[in-house]
Design an enzyme around this catalytic site. Structure first.
Site, PDB file in Angstrom:
ATOM      1  N   CYS A 161       0.794  -1.231   0.000  1.00  0.00           N
ATOM      2  CA  CYS A 161       0.000   0.000   0.000  1.00  0.00           C
ATOM      3  C   CYS A 161       0.828   1.284   0.000  1.00  0.00           C
ATOM      4  O   CYS A 161       0.263   2.373  -0.030  1.00  0.00           O
ATOM      5  CB  CYS A 161      -0.954  -0.010   1.185  1.00  0.00           C
ATOM      6  SG  CYS A 161      -1.929  -1.534   1.255  1.00  0.00           S
ATOM      7  N   HIS A 293      -2.865   7.566   6.435  1.00  0.00           N
ATOM      8  CA  HIS A 293      -3.094   6.268   5.790  1.00  0.00           C
ATOM      9  C   HIS A 293      -4.469   5.744   6.184  1.00  0.00           C
ATOM     10  O   HIS A 293      -5.210   5.265   5.338  1.00  0.00           O
ATOM     11  CB  HIS A 293      -1.991   5.293   6.172  1.00  0.00           C
ATOM     12  CG  HIS A 293      -2.033   4.019   5.398  1.00  0.00           C
ATOM     13  ND1 HIS A 293      -1.954   3.984   4.023  1.00  0.00           N
ATOM     14  CD2 HIS A 293      -2.159   2.724   5.798  1.00  0.00           C
ATOM     15  CE1 HIS A 293      -2.032   2.720   3.609  1.00  0.00           C
ATOM     16  NE2 HIS A 293      -2.153   1.945   4.660  1.00  0.00           N
ATOM     17  N   HIS A 327      -9.919   1.824   0.278  1.00  0.00           N
ATOM     18  CA  HIS A 327      -8.464   1.671   0.286  1.00  0.00           C
ATOM     19  C   HIS A 327      -8.036   1.113  -1.067  1.00  0.00           C
ATOM     20  O   HIS A 327      -8.321  -0.039  -1.395  1.00  0.00           O
ATOM     21  CB  HIS A 327      -8.056   0.728   1.414  1.00  0.00           C
ATOM     22  CG  HIS A 327      -6.576   0.602   1.580  1.00  0.00           C
ATOM     23  ND1 HIS A 327      -5.669   1.373   0.877  1.00  0.00           N
ATOM     24  CD2 HIS A 327      -5.822  -0.203   2.378  1.00  0.00           C
ATOM     25  CE1 HIS A 327      -4.444   1.041   1.231  1.00  0.00           C
ATOM     26  NE2 HIS A 327      -4.508   0.086   2.146  1.00  0.00           N
TER      27      HIS A 327
END
Length: 400
Positions: A161, A293, A327
């Site tokens: 990620c 995040h 996400h």
């Protein structure tokens, strides 16, 4: 480090196609999460799906490279006039003097899944799927290089990620070393069974819209996105065209604490933060906004919230924008970079969508509501599996 000019950028996700549409979604707090309708088997969850990819057709010259991921890449390149800007950049510097640095987590694995579902009687891929350029991690880089006619260094970063955040660091090093005259950076990731069921097997997927930093958060919502930016060295004078944002710092770390869980005290995340602040030559107190995040997973959010609470003053605004997009994994870094640049450009500090009650570990920096503010410096955090961390620092052009 010497600042680098971001002379063009764009992003596409479930919340909108192009920076203007995403900005409107942020301003009106209109999220893009919908019920899962993509997986080949039922899975009750919310996803950030980009509509229209199944009907999109690539140009004939790119048809042999077709995949859902490349369709999203093509769609992303077509927003905000980015493809035209990229082609003009190639003509100005030469195809071999423009680097291409892209991040992805799953590349074209959705197409590979499809190939395995279509095995012939001998257990072989059907003829149409015998495409070595598709069934590999560097497929995205090969596609975009072909689409834009680039012949310079081409690098794919796959650090989960943090992938499309780390592209800025790699491109910055190439530019500062004089290996290239400009760089196109970005990232693309699309949803597929491997993503949805893989994260579900880790018990990380929520059956409702994700609620980052909520005291009762239940997990993440997965999404897909494409985004790109152009990085160039600033003129000798240091002056850039009015309104041009700057990359002023980056920080990377790899704490390797666990395959999927973050370091509980955020050791690696803090190292990346310190590195970014040092390269930018700024103090934490000078940061106006942080795009976190913030995935809405239990351990990641707790670690990040505690880090922000102990390192930044109450005047710094911080939020997660994954409630708008989900996400987007390997594309999260570039998408949230675009959102950070929109925030600087428009003086809009986004809140944290869907979150109802902040976790007590959160400090005053965490905001749920949008606010208008004079934003000069922004950070963007991206943390990946395996302890791959990246923090990027951006500034308005008049702040360099």
């Amino acid at each position: 480090m010497a600042p680098l000019a971001i002379t063009a950028y764009t992003a596409t996700c479930a919340a909108g196609r192009g920076s203007g549409a995403i900005a409107r979604a942020l301003e009106t707090r209109s999220g893009g999460l919908t019920a899962n309708s993509l997986s080949t088997q039922p899975l009750a969850c919310k996803i950030g799906r980009v509509d229209g990819l199944e009907d999109l057709r690539l140009p004939d010259a790119l048809a042999s490279l077709d995949s859902r991921n490349h369709r999203l890449a093509w769609l992303g390149l077509d927003q905000d006039g980015f493809r035209e800007r990229a082609l003009a950049l190639r003509e100005r510097h030469g195809a071999s003097r423009v680097a291409l640095v892209l991040g992805t987590s799953t590349s074209s694995i959705g197409e590979t899944e499809r190939a395995y579902r279509e095995l012939d009687a001998d257990g072989h891929f059907p003829a149409a799927q015998r495409r070595a350029s598709i069934h590999q991690p560097h497929a995205l880089g090969l596609f975009v290089a072909h689409a834009l006619g680039l012949a310079g260094p081409s690098l794919t970063i796959a650090t989960a990620c943090s992938s499309s955040a780390k592209v800025f660091a790699s491109a910055a090093r190439m530019l500062h070393l004089g290996l290239v005259d400009a760089a196109i950076v970005g990232g693309v990731d699309t949803l597929c069974d491997s993503v949805l069921f893989g994260f579900n097997s880790l018990q990380l997927v929520s059956d409702e819209e994700c609620r980052p930093f909520d005291a009762n958060r239940r997990g993440l919502s997965l999404g897909e996105a494409a985004g790109f930016a152009i990085l160039e060295r600033t003129p000798q004078s240091g002056k850039v065209e009015k309104g041009t944002p700057l990359l002023i710092g980056y920080g990377e770390s790899s704490d390797a604490h666990h395959m999927s869980a973050p370091h509980p005290q955020g050791l690696g995340a803090e190292r990346a933060l310190d590195d970014a602040l040092a390269r930018a030559g700024i103090r934490a107190s000078q940061v106006d906004y942080i795009n976190l995040h913030g995935t809405a997973s239990l351990h990641n959010d707790a670690m990040e919230a505690a880090l922000i609470a102990r390192r930044f003053p109450a005047t710094t605004r911080a939020s997660s924008t994954k409630g708008w997009s989900g996400h987007t994994l390997g594309a999260a870094g570039i998408l949230e970079t675009a959102i950070s640049l929109i925030a600087l450009e428009r003086g809009l500090a986004p809140g944290t969508l869907n979150t109802r009650e902040l976790d007590p570990v959160c400090g005053p920096q965490l905001r749920t509501d949008n606010a208008e503010a004079d934003l000069r410096i922004a950070l963007s955090n991206s943390f990946g599996f395996g302890g791959n961390n990246c923090c990027l620092a951006f500034a308005r052009g008049d702040e360099a």
